[in-house]
Design a protein around this motif. Structure first.
Motif, short mmCIF file in Angstrom:
data_model
loop_
_atom_site.label_atom_id
_atom_site.label_comp_id
_atom_site.label_asym_id
_atom_site.label_seq_id
_atom_site.Cartn_x
_atom_site.Cartn_y
_atom_site.Cartn_z
N MET A 12 0.81 -1.33 0.00
CA MET A 12 -0.08 0.00 -0.02
C MET A 12 0.92 1.40 0.05
SD MET A 12 -3.05 -1.08 2.71
CE MET A 12 -3.45 0.44 3.04
N LEU A 13 2.03 1.28 0.73
CA LEU A 13 2.96 2.53 0.88
C LEU A 13 3.82 2.57 -0.43
CD1 LEU A 13 4.34 1.75 4.44
CD2 LEU A 13 2.60 3.55 3.65
N GLN A 14 3.83 1.63 -1.12
CA GLN A 14 4.52 1.52 -2.59
C GLN A 14 3.72 2.52 -3.46
OE1 GLN A 14 5.48 -2.29 -3.69
NE2 GLN A 14 7.52 -2.30 -3.10
N THR A 15 4.54 3.22 -4.34
CA THR A 15 4.06 4.12 -5.38
C THR A 15 4.19 3.20 -6.60
OG1 THR A 15 5.94 5.30 -5.59
CG2 THR A 15 4.12 6.25 -4.47
N THR A 16 3.36 3.19 -7.52
CA THR A 16 3.63 2.36 -8.59
C THR A 16 4.54 2.98 -9.56
OG1 THR A 16 1.19 2.15 -8.76
CG2 THR A 16 2.57 1.38 -10.72
N VAL A 17 5.58 1.93 -9.79
CA VAL A 17 6.87 2.09 -10.70
C VAL A 17 6.75 1.17 -11.98
CG1 VAL A 17 9.52 1.83 -10.73
CG2 VAL A 17 8.15 2.49 -8.64
N PHE A 18 7.30 1.78 -12.86
CA PHE A 18 7.05 1.04 -14.14
C PHE A 18 8.56 0.99 -14.88
CE2 PHE A 18 2.94 3.27 -13.95
CZ PHE A 18 2.03 2.14 -13.94
N ALA A 19 8.65 -0.11 -15.40
CA ALA A 19 9.72 -0.60 -16.00
C ALA A 19 9.68 -0.54 -17.75
CB ALA A 19 10.47 -1.70 -15.45
N ALA A 20 10.63 -0.24 -18.36
CA ALA A 20 10.52 -0.49 -19.70
C ALA A 20 10.77 -1.80 -20.26
CB ALA A 20 11.34 0.84 -20.47
N ALA A 21 9.93 -2.21 -20.91
CA ALA A 21 10.24 -3.72 -21.69
C ALA A 21 10.25 -3.45 -23.18
CB ALA A 21 9.07 -4.73 -21.12
N ARG A 22 10.73 -4.33 -23.83
CA ARG A 22 10.91 -4.29 -25.39
C ARG A 22 10.21 -5.39 -25.73
NH1 ARG A 22 11.46 -0.42 -29.23
NH2 ARG A 22 12.89 -1.19 -30.73
N SER A 23 9.16 -5.49 -26.51
CA SER A 23 8.41 -6.66 -27.18
C SER A 23 9.30 -7.13 -28.57
CB SER A 23 7.07 -6.24 -27.60
OG SER A 23 7.05 -5.15 -28.53
N ARG A 24 9.10 -8.38 -28.85
CA ARG A 24 9.71 -8.64 -30.16
C ARG A 24 8.78 -8.26 -31.07
NH1 ARG A 24 10.98 -14.90 -29.12
NH2 ARG A 24 12.02 -14.64 -27.35
#
Ligand SMILES: [Zn+2]
Length: 82
Positions: A12-24
């Motif tokens: 709950m305390l975590q903010t949403t973090v996004f990583a970048a991902a490369r699709s094929r």
């Protein structure tokens, strides 16, 4: 499996973090950058295939951070993970 109270609190305390991902690339569809919602440290998902925000599988690139200034970014992920 029921998560422990401490885990729930931490989530709950975590903010949403996004990583970048490369699709094929699939045939005529060029490879695109997608956003992956992170629940673990980026080091743990180095090079792993994760489910992206838009629902496809892509390989996480730990050296890239979302959002990317690139032009070949998935339009769905760009909306869902601003
Ligand atoms: Zn996407």
């Amino acid at each position: 499996m029921v998560p422990e109270a401490a885990d729930v609190l931490r989530m709950m305390l975590q903010t949403t973090v996004f990583a970048a991902a490369r699709s094929r690339s699939h045939g005529p569809t060029a490879a695109q950058w997608h956003a992956v919602e992170l629940h673990r440290p980026t080091a743990e998902i180095d090079g792993a295939c994760e489910l992206t925000v838009c629902g496809t599988l892509a390989r996480v690139a730990p050296d890239q951070t979302w959002p990317l200034p690139s032009t070949d970014v998935c339009p769905v992920c760009a909306v869902l993970a601003p």
